[in-house]
Design a protein around this motif. Structure first.
Motif, short mmCIF file in Angstrom:
data_model
loop_
_atom_site.label_atom_id
_atom_site.label_comp_id
_atom_site.label_asym_id
_atom_site.label_seq_id
_atom_site.Cartn_x
_atom_site.Cartn_y
_atom_site.Cartn_z
N ALA A 130 0.81 -1.21 0.00
CA ALA A 130 0.00 0.00 0.00
C ALA A 130 0.85 1.26 0.00
CB ALA A 130 -0.93 0.00 1.20
N ARG A 137 -1.83 1.03 -6.39
CA ARG A 137 -2.76 1.10 -7.52
C ARG A 137 -3.14 -0.30 -8.01
NH1 ARG A 137 -0.05 5.26 -6.56
NH2 ARG A 137 -0.73 7.37 -7.07
N ARG A 140 -5.72 -1.69 -5.55
CA ARG A 140 -7.05 -1.12 -5.80
C ARG A 140 -7.69 -1.76 -7.04
NH1 ARG A 140 -9.34 4.67 -4.31
NH2 ARG A 140 -11.36 4.50 -5.32
N SER A 141 -6.91 -1.96 -8.09
CA SER A 141 -7.44 -2.60 -9.29
C SER A 141 -7.88 -4.03 -9.00
CB SER A 141 -6.39 -2.59 -10.40
OG SER A 141 -6.08 -1.28 -10.81
N GLU A 144 -11.19 -4.13 -7.12
CA GLU A 144 -12.35 -3.78 -7.93
C GLU A 144 -12.96 -4.97 -8.64
OE1 GLU A 144 -10.92 -0.65 -10.42
OE2 GLU A 144 -11.05 0.87 -8.84
N LYS A 151 -12.40 -9.63 -1.05
CA LYS A 151 -12.39 -8.20 -0.73
C LYS A 151 -12.37 -7.98 0.78
CE LYS A 151 -14.65 -6.10 -4.74
NZ LYS A 151 -15.81 -5.31 -5.23
N LEU A 173 -4.94 6.12 -0.96
CA LEU A 173 -5.79 5.66 -2.06
C LEU A 173 -6.62 4.44 -1.63
CD1 LEU A 173 -3.29 5.85 -5.06
CD2 LEU A 173 -5.12 7.45 -4.51
N LEU A 174 -6.02 3.57 -0.85
CA LEU A 174 -6.72 2.37 -0.39
C LEU A 174 -7.70 2.69 0.73
CD1 LEU A 174 -3.73 -0.07 -0.65
CD2 LEU A 174 -5.77 -0.05 -2.07
N TRP A 177 -10.69 3.84 -1.00
CA TRP A 177 -11.48 2.70 -1.49
C TRP A 177 -12.26 2.08 -0.35
CZ3 TRP A 177 -11.40 -2.32 0.19
CH2 TRP A 177 -12.21 -3.21 -0.53
N SER A 182 -15.84 -0.18 -0.52
CA SER A 182 -15.87 -1.52 0.05
C SER A 182 -17.24 -1.81 0.65
CB SER A 182 -14.80 -1.69 1.13
OG SER A 182 -15.21 -1.10 2.34
#
Length: 206
Positions: A130, A137, A140-141, A144, A151, A173-174, A177, A182
Motif C-alpha cells: 500500500a 494502484r 485497488r485494481s 475492484e 475483498k 488511495l486504499l 477505497w 468496500s
C-alpha cells in the motif's frame, strides 16, 4: 502457414531451447507470442515449463512481460492446465511483481483463476504494498474485480494498517477505497476507530 511435415516440431524445439533469450528480445517476444497462438495446449505447456524458472523475472522485463501476460491470458481463457504452474512460478515473487510497473499487470491477469493466493498475499503484505506507487494502484485494481470474500480479507488488512497508511500518498488511495467502495459492514466507524489518537494530526496533514 505452409510448413512441411516436421518443420513446425523442429521450430518448436529450437524456440523452447532459446525461449528465455527470445522472450526478452524486442522482436523475438512478438514472434513467440504469435507462435504461442498456433500451439496446441500440450505445446503451450511445454513452453511454459521451459520458461517457468524465469517467469517472475520476465514478468518485470519490458519485453518479456508481454510473453508472460500472453501465457497468463491463455491460462485464464483457453488452457486451464497452465494455471497451477503459472501460480506456482509467480506466487513466491507476488510482492515484487505487484510493486513493478509491468509485473503488476501480470498478477492482475491471474485474478481470473488465482484470486485465493493473490488475496492472501495482498493481506499479508498490505502495508508494504500500500505504500508503493504501483503496489497501491495494483491493489485497488485487484479489489475492484475480486469477489466479496477476497475483498473482505484485504479490506480487513487495510483497516488494521489504517493509521500507518493515512499519511502516505499511496496508502490513502486504499483508505479511500475502503471508505467509499468496500462493502465492509460498519466500515466508517471501524475506520475512525482504527485511526484513533492520530486523527487530529491527520486532519491537518496534506
Amino acid at each position: 502457414e505452409h510448413m512441411a511435415p516436421g518443420e513446425w516440431e523442429l521450430l518448436l524445439g529450437q524456440v523452447q531451447h532459446y525461449a528465455l533469450a527470445i522472450s526478452i528480445d524486442p522482436m523475438g517476444n512478438i514472434l513467440l507470442q504469435r507462435m504461442f497462438e498456433r500451439m496446441h495446449p500440450g505445446e503451450q505447456a511445454n513452453l511454459l515449463n521451459a520458461l517457468s524458472p524465469w517467469l517472475p523475472t520476465l514478468g518485470v522485463h519490458k519485453h518479456g512481460t508481454w510473453v508472460v501476460q500472453r501465457l497468463v491470458q491463455a491460462a485464464a481463457e483457453s488452457n486451464a492446465t497452465l494455471r497451477p504452474l503459472v501460480a506456482d512460478s509467480l506466487r513466491p515473487c507476488l510482492v515484487a511483481l505487484l510493486q513493478d510497473q509491468f509485473g503488476n499487470y501480470v498478477v492482475q491477469g491471474c485474478l481470473a483463476f488465482g484470486a485465493d493466493w493473490i488475496a492472501i498475499g495482498l493481506a499479508w503484505q498490505c502495508e508494504v504494498l500500500a505504500r508503493s506507487r504501483f503496489g497501491a494502484r495494483a491493489m485497488r485494481s485487484c479489489l475492484e474485480v475480486m469477489s466479496g470474500g477476497h475483498k473482505r480479507t484485504v479490506a480487513t488488512a487495510i483497516l488494521e494498517h489504517a493509521a500507518c497508511l493515512a499519511p502516505d500518498p499511496n496508502g490513502v488511495l486504499l483508505l479511500g477505497w475502503l471508505a467509499d467502495e468496500s462493502s465492509l459492514l460498519g466500515r466508517h466507524g471501524l475506520l475512525l476507530a482504527a485511526l484513533g489518537k492520530p486523527l487530529s494530526l491527520l486532519l491537518v496533514h496534506k
